[in-house]
Design an enzyme around this catalytic site. Structure first.
Site, PDB file in Angstrom:
ATOM      1  NE  ARG A  39     -13.754 -10.793   0.529  1.00 39.65           N
ATOM      2  CZ  ARG A  39     -14.400 -11.752   1.195  1.00 39.65           C
ATOM      3  NH1 ARG A  39     -15.097 -11.578   2.169  1.00 39.65           N
ATOM      4  NH2 ARG A  39     -14.472 -13.100   0.512  1.00 39.65           N
ATOM      5  CD  GLU A  40     -15.991  -3.572   6.980  1.00 44.23           C
ATOM      6  OE1 GLU A  40     -15.178  -3.827   7.755  1.00 44.23           O
ATOM      7  OE2 GLU A  40     -17.268  -3.447   7.046  1.00 44.23           O
ATOM      8  NE  ARG A  66       3.658   5.405  14.424  1.00 38.63           N
ATOM      9  CZ  ARG A  66       3.755   6.086  13.067  1.00 38.63           C
ATOM     10  NH1 ARG A  66       2.851   6.874  12.783  1.00 38.63           N
ATOM     11  NH2 ARG A  66       4.834   5.861  12.458  1.00 38.63           N
ATOM     12  CB  ALA A  78       8.371   4.265   8.097  1.00 37.98           C
ATOM     13  CD  GLU A  94       8.494  10.344   5.146  1.00 38.28           C
ATOM     14  OE1 GLU A  94       9.016  10.509   6.417  1.00 38.28           O
ATOM     15  OE2 GLU A  94       7.599  10.929   4.638  1.00 38.28           O
ATOM     16  N   GLY A 117      -5.587  -8.283   3.659  1.00 38.30           N
ATOM     17  CA  GLY A 117      -6.760  -8.734   4.141  1.00 38.30           C
ATOM     18  C   GLY A 117      -7.891  -7.471   3.970  1.00 38.30           C
ATOM     19  CD  GLU A 142       6.625  13.121  10.996  1.00 37.13           C
ATOM     20  OE1 GLU A 142       6.371  12.053  10.484  1.00 37.13           O
ATOM     21  OE2 GLU A 142       7.080  13.919  10.248  1.00 37.13           O
TER      22      GLU A 142
END
Length: 185
Positions: A39-40, A66, A78, A94, A117, A142
């Site tokens: 599992r990574e 992004r 966020a 934020e 996952g 940013e």
């Protein structure tokens, strides 16, 4: 079926990458069936996201590039939690940093895994109301544009795939109609 029947047991962990924000591990686990699997896992400190609305029902969104998806997106404000930082305190920080706004009323909407996952990231979603304008003060690396959107504009952004999924989830949890996506396609 009880969760214990699904549990994977860690066998060993190898750290593949350690960065400023993320650490990546390759974990070997024994599956519920007794097989070995890899599992990574991306370790992430967690994040906050804010659905900020004004008295007229306008929603504050921020636009930023992004790199991972090669596009600029409109998103609810966020950011990443600092180590040991209270999620509501991070949300207040934020919102002010990215938009300049502060809010008189705060409410927790939900918290949960973003991509269970492969990532440990938990995102804490908040609603902010009774907005008061101010000056944004983003991080040096940013570059953010903040803007108020009407509910109709929000629906167009969502149905036009111009936002990320945390934004769709936050808007829905805050009760902001995002449109019937089945009809939009």
């Amino acid at each position: 079926m009880a969760d214990e029947q699904l549990r994977e047991r860690p066998v060993d962990r190898r750290t593949v990458f350690e960065g400023r924000l993320l650490t990546v591990h390759a974990d070997r686990v024994a599956t519920a069936g007794g097989d070995l699997a890899t599992r990574e896992i991306v370790d992430h400190p967690g994040a906050v996201a804010i659905v900020a609305t004004d008295a007229d029902g306008g929603v504050v969104l921020v636009r930023q590039w992004r790199h991972a998806v090669g596009a600029a997106l409109w998103e609810i404000p966020a950011g990443t939690l600092g180590r040991g930082e209270d999620p509501e305190a991070a949300a207040r920080r934020e919102l002010a940093e990215e938009t300049g706004y502060s809010a008189g009323t705060w409410a927790r909407l939900a918290s949960g895994p973003v991509a269970p996952g492969y990532s440990s990231e938990i995102i804490h979603l908040f609603a902010a109301r009774d907005l008061h304008p101010g000056q944004p003060h983003t991080d040096p690396d940013e570059y953010v544009v903040a803007r108020l959107f009407s509910p109709d504009e929000i629906r167009l952004l969502v149905t036009g795939d111009a936002v990320d999924i945390k934004t769709v989830a936050g808007l829905a949890l805050a009760g902001i109609p995002v449109g019937d996506l089945r009809e939009a396609r």
